[in-house]
Write a protein that holds these residues in place. Structure first.
Motif: not given
Length: 257
Positions: A228-257
């Protein structure tokens, strides 16, 4: 609320509360895997982990290790999970990936996606076509130690030279001791940008050698006791990855490459 649903909710809550009292040990590769691992606890994967740790009120102990050793430590049960592991059958014998209701790998619960390409010298006759090398003869192919793409190529009958980091492969590549190396696409872009003149020496083949989802891979014994704990971690990681805040953070890395 039905009794079963209430029981599952309370069980998960109990596990999360218990987990707050101890550290969950996860290991990650001690070399750059741009943009996911860019330094000690730096990179996009740590953004995901830090947000998940905070949301679930857990305590992650993130350990930097050579990749092959990281996997061996998880296999032995001395570390709970490996960060950024692709799916291969050998790993599934001792580790557990996120799955769906049908028992298939749940790709939506990945950490990230990685593509691996062949890079050859500009004067080389070697080509990668239809998932086979042409004109390789008996030359060795350079691959990072512990990477599953190396095992895939070995199973096709190709000799492999393993080195710890992308920089190590490029250094040997420059000496002409290796005519062909395999690198993850984004990491290769980083190395080329950091080495003036390298883009004129290295030619990227068009077809990827391998592409696939990378997961948080739990030791199976640990998973069976804490599913149950492992699934909570997997599902929360996926939720964060889909978030707008993460996409904005990802854009910083891609643009600075």
């Amino acid at each position: 609320m039905p009794r079963l649903a209430l029981f599952l909710l309370l069980s998960t809550f109990s596990l999360l509360v218990h987990a707050q009292d101890r550290k969950l040990q996860f290991c990650y590769e001690d070399h750059s895997v741009y943009p996911w691992v860019t330094g000690v606890k730096q990179g996009l994967v740590f953004y995901l982990l830090n947000k998940t740790e905070a949301e679930l009120r857990l305590n992650f102990d993130l350990i930097s290790l050579p990749w092959k050793r990281c996997l061996n430590e998880v296999k032995a049960g001395r570390i709970h999970a490996a960060i950024g592991a692709s799916y291969i059958q050998d790993r599934a014998k001792w580790g557990t990936y996120p799955t769906d209701a049908n028992g298939s790998i749940n790709k939506e619960l990945r950490l990230f996606y990685a593509n691996f390409f062949v890079y050859r010298r500009n004067d080389s006759a070697v080509r990668w076509h239809n998932q086979r090398f042409e004109n390789l003869r008996q030359q060795s192919v350079g691959v990072q130690l512990g990477y599953s793409v190396g095992k895939d190529l070995e199973e096709l009958g190709y000799p492999i030279t393993y080195l710890p980091a992308s920089e190590d492969l490029v250094a040997v590549f420059k000496t002409k001791a290796l005519e062909v190396i395999v690198l993850e696409n984004s990491e290769a872009d980083r190395v080329i940008a950091a080495n003036p003149g390298l883009e004129n020496l290295m030619v990227k083949e068009d077809d990827p050698v391998k592409g696939g989802e990378q997961y948080l891979l739990f030791n199976t014994v640990y998973y069976n006791a804490n599913s149950a704990l492992a699934h909570s971690i997997w599902e929360t990681l996926a939720k964060v990855r889909r978030s707008k805040a993460y996409q904005e953070e990802r854009a910083k890395y891609i643009s600075s490459k």
